[in-house]
Enzyme design. Structure first.
Site, PDB file in Angstrom:
ATOM      1  CG  HIS A   1      61.597 110.178  77.380  1.00 58.60           C
ATOM      2  ND1 HIS A   1      61.237 111.501  77.442  1.00 58.60           N
ATOM      3  CD2 HIS A   1      60.508 109.518  76.906  1.00 58.60           C
ATOM      4  CE1 HIS A   1      59.993 111.649  77.008  1.00 58.60           C
ATOM      5  NE2 HIS A   1      59.521 110.457  76.693  1.00 58.60           N
TER       6      HIS A   1
ATOM      7  CG  LEU B   1      60.366 114.399  85.148  1.00 60.66           C
ATOM      8  CD1 LEU B   1      61.771 113.947  84.770  1.00 60.66           C
ATOM      9  CD2 LEU B   1      60.300 115.910  85.144  1.00 60.66           C
TER      10      LEU B   1
HETATM   11  P1  AMP Z   1      56.302 109.211  75.588  1.00 62.61           P
HETATM   12  O1  AMP Z   1      57.417 109.880  74.830  1.00 62.61           O
HETATM   13  O2  AMP Z   1      55.542 110.138  76.469  1.00 62.61           O
HETATM   14  O3  AMP Z   1      55.443 108.347  74.705  1.00 62.61           O
HETATM   15  O4  AMP Z   1      57.007 108.209  76.596  1.00 62.61           O
HETATM   16  C1  AMP Z   1      57.910 107.234  76.161  1.00 62.61           C
HETATM   17  C2  AMP Z   1      58.157 106.274  77.290  1.00 62.61           C
HETATM   18  O5  AMP Z   1      58.693 106.978  78.408  1.00 62.61           O
HETATM   19  C3  AMP Z   1      56.876 105.579  77.771  1.00 62.61           C
HETATM   20  O6  AMP Z   1      57.158 104.216  78.055  1.00 62.61           O
HETATM   21  C4  AMP Z   1      56.547 106.352  79.021  1.00 62.61           C
HETATM   22  O7  AMP Z   1      55.807 105.598  79.961  1.00 62.61           O
HETATM   23  C5  AMP Z   1      57.933 106.653  79.562  1.00 62.61           C
HETATM   24  N1  AMP Z   1      57.882 107.800  80.478  1.00 62.61           N
HETATM   25  C6  AMP Z   1      57.257 108.990  80.287  1.00 62.61           C
HETATM   26  N2  AMP Z   1      57.366 109.778  81.383  1.00 62.61           N
HETATM   27  C7  AMP Z   1      58.065 109.053  82.300  1.00 62.61           C
HETATM   28  C8  AMP Z   1      58.523 109.300  83.634  1.00 62.61           C
HETATM   29  N3  AMP Z   1      58.269 110.451  84.264  1.00 62.61           N
HETATM   30  N4  AMP Z   1      59.218 108.333  84.260  1.00 62.61           N
HETATM   31  C9  AMP Z   1      59.478 107.147  83.644  1.00 62.61           C
HETATM   32  N5  AMP Z   1      59.104 106.858  82.385  1.00 62.61           N
HETATM   33  C10 AMP Z   1      58.399 107.790  81.721  1.00 62.61           C
END
Ligand code: AMP
Length: 273
Positions: free
Chosen positions: A34, A181
């Protein structure tokens, strides 16, 4: 850092901002993945808005909505330290009413891969992202390549509904040992954490095969499945960047995707070649 939970208040507040706005929607339990989205948004925009909203409509019955990790205070600190200007922190009642208009994911692309194992999941994702984009009205919105199908469907939504926002894909951030992650990694026990490394190993293998000149999708997928074999495999796919099946890897236009279950935890990962 300003913290706002009411959508109307946020809209009012952002109306006065005349320069570019970068927006990062999240479900909280923030990690370096994030943070990399926030960093990219800060490089490219004058104002950065993050939302933390555990969106109930994208969870199917029996999924992990109730046990999804919550780290509100730590998340606020991370946002503040990372230079976020506005944190949007709504409750479900701020975002949803009783009899709701909602979006439907495309019938094919929304129901393959993760959409096949979680039918209806992407209806919830697209609806909440549409709501969030309408509230924030950002210049650019940042999404991780890790959730490649989500990124693909959101890009499609923005294009097909003629929306005025640039979708910026951001590379996947990994642990040193290769594990991508994810907030859901918190569910993994010690041994499961080791098992989970098979996912990134299988993707590394695919990349090594391609570097050796092996482009046949079947051959690559079967070698990957050998590594993943002890795990419950939802899919191993080789697609082009528009998510069409490929028989041969097209360098510069391919994404290799894996989804498995380790214990009770669903893990997604992919590599863009
Ligand atoms: P989430 O809180 O899991 O819904 O993720 C929020 C945003 O962070 C989404 O656009 C995910 O694709 C991105 N995201 C989650 N994990 C990663 C990661 N390891 N590397 C890059 N972006 C990520």
């Amino acid at each position: 850092m300003k913290i706002i939970s009411c959508p109307h208040e946020l809209k009012e507040y952002l109306k006065n901002i005349k320069n570019s706005i970068g927006f990062i929607p999240t479900m909280g339990a923030l990690h370096e993945g994030h943070i990399s989205l926030i960093k990219k948004a800060k490089e490219q925009n004058e104002t950065v808005v993050v939302s933390i909203f555990l969106n109930p409509t994208q969870f199917l019955k029996g999924e992990d909505l109730d046990k999804y990790p919550k780290k509100d205070e730590a998340d606020k600190k991370i946002c503040s330290i990372s230079g976020v200007d506005v944190l949007f922190f709504p409750q479900p009642s701020d975002m949803y009413g009783a009899d709701e208009v909602s979006l439907l994911a495309p019938k094919v692309r929304g129901y393959v891969l993760e959409g096949q194992s979680r039918p209806g999941h992407f209806n919830g994702v697209l609806t909440v992202v549409m709501k969030l984009l309408n509230i924030v009205n950002p210049t650019r919105a940042y999404f991780g390549k890790k959730d490649a199908q989500q990124l693909n469907l959101i890009s499609l939504m923005v294009k097909q509904l003629f929306m005025d926002v640039e979708i910026v894909p951001v590379d996947t951030v990994r642990e040193k040992d290769g594990l991508a992650l994810s907030s859901r990694n918190a569910y993994l026990g010690k041994e499961e954490r080791v098992e989970a490394l098979k996912v990134s190993s299988s993707l590394r293998l695919s990349s090594a095969m391609v570097s050796r000149g092996v482009l046949d999708a079947k051959e690559i997928k079967s070698a990957m499945r050998e590594i993943l074999a002890p795990l419950e495999i939802f899919y191993v796919e080789i697609l082009d960047r528009d998510f069409n099946q490929l028989e041969r890897v097209e360098i510069g236009n391919s994404v290799i995707l894996v989804e498995v279950k380790v214990g009770t935890t669903r893990l997604l990962d992919n590599i863009w070649l």
